[in-house]
Design an enzyme around this catalytic site. Structure first.
Site, short mmCIF file in Angstrom:
data_model
loop_
_atom_site.label_atom_id
_atom_site.label_comp_id
_atom_site.label_asym_id
_atom_site.label_seq_id
_atom_site.Cartn_x
_atom_site.Cartn_y
_atom_site.Cartn_z
N LEU A 45 -12.37 5.48 5.15
CA LEU A 45 -12.35 6.66 4.30
C LEU A 45 -11.16 6.55 3.35
O LEU A 45 -10.24 5.77 3.58
CB LEU A 45 -12.22 7.93 5.14
N ALA A 46 -11.17 7.36 2.31
CA ALA A 46 -10.04 7.30 1.38
C ALA A 46 -8.73 7.52 2.11
O ALA A 46 -7.73 6.87 1.83
CB ALA A 46 -10.22 8.33 0.27
N GLU A 47 -8.70 8.46 3.07
CA GLU A 47 -7.47 8.73 3.82
C GLU A 47 -7.77 9.06 5.27
O GLU A 47 -8.76 9.73 5.58
CB GLU A 47 -6.70 9.92 3.22
N THR A 48 -6.90 8.57 6.13
CA THR A 48 -6.82 9.02 7.52
C THR A 48 -5.44 9.63 7.71
O THR A 48 -4.43 8.99 7.39
CB THR A 48 -7.04 7.87 8.50
#
Length: 261
Positions: A45-48
């Site tokens: 994902l774009a961010e964790t």
């Protein structure tokens, strides 16, 4: 074997399968950096986001599939949503991060993010690659992590085709394309191929610069914004002195249990 709960939240939306998905893990203490990076890469994902209790609130870190980042808005919103809705921890929330203290409060079915303002700066020695945009560039500026270009219309922004090889020439900076909106005060798109994010669906952090930029250009401090990606997301923005207040909703998509050796 260690078992950890992980949540996936769609941020800056009230509907599943829109907005920007972020994974959130609330920890007793940080995992090793290599482990956190591997989890982020696995999620893709774009961010964790990784959250732990701090001295005066919460500590917060964000990882793309490629590396740790200094500033992320949608995963901050997702983290507050997990604390509020999934863990029943009452706000307001104070997160200590690489860009200072970020605060989030909840009300009227949405969250308000209180971020530092990062006003637009001149490009300086940053050179825009030739042919970066097929339409005329109205203005160009930067902050500490992005180059911003304003183009002539929302229609041109919707038709913008990113040339990732040219955008990579800007690294370590990423690219934000923005325009005056038709139904919103302004619209934007965000590209960070060097961070493993060809196009981010909704990017809260860039609005810490877009808000003061458009507030100055339009002559008002309260603005509506839309990130015109395929998934799309809406943000309410307010310039409040040296802070930017961003309002958005979030919804939980998934709770998972992950297993670490």
């Amino acid at each position: 074997m260690t078992r950890l709960d992980m949540y996936q939240v769609d941020a800056f939306t009230t509907e599943l399968f829109s907005g920007n998905p972020a994974a959130v893990l609330v920890l007793d203490d940080w995992l090793g950096e290599a482990t956190m990076q591997s989890i982020a890469a696995e999620n893709n994902l774009a961010e964790t986001a990784f959250v732990r209790r701090g001295r005066d609130g919460w500590d917060l870190r964000w990882f793309t599939p490629v590396h740790e980042v200094d500033f992320c808005g949608h995963a901050t919103l997702a983290s507050a949503h997990v604390l509020a809705r999934e863990l029943g921890i009452k706000g307001p929330y104070s997160f200590e991060t690489r860009v200072g203290t970020l605060r989030v409060s909840e009300g009227d079915g949405a969250y308000q993010l209180d971020f530092p303002s990062f006003p637009p700066e001149p490009l300086g020695d940053v050179e825009l690659p030739e042919g970066l945009s097929a339409t005329p560039i109205v203005a160009a500026f930067r902050n500490f992590e992005n180059v911003f270009i304003e183009i002539e219309s929302e229609a041109a922004l919707a038709e913008f085709v990113p040339d990732h090889q040219k955008i990579l020439r800007l690294q370590p900076l990423s690219l934000v394309v923005t325009a005056r909106g038709d139904e919103h005060d302004f619209v934007s798109r965000y590209f960070a191929p060097h961070a493993g994010i060809p196009e981010d669906p909704v990017t809260g952090s860039i609005h810490a610069t877009l808000t003061p930029y458009w507030a100055g250009k339009l002559g008002k401090n309260r603005l509506s914004a839309f990130q015109r990606s395929r998934r799309g997301g809406r943000l309410g923005c307010e310039l409040a002195g040296d802070r930017v207040l961003i309002t958005g909703a979030a919804i939980t998509f998934m709770k998972a249990e992950i297993y670490l050796p």
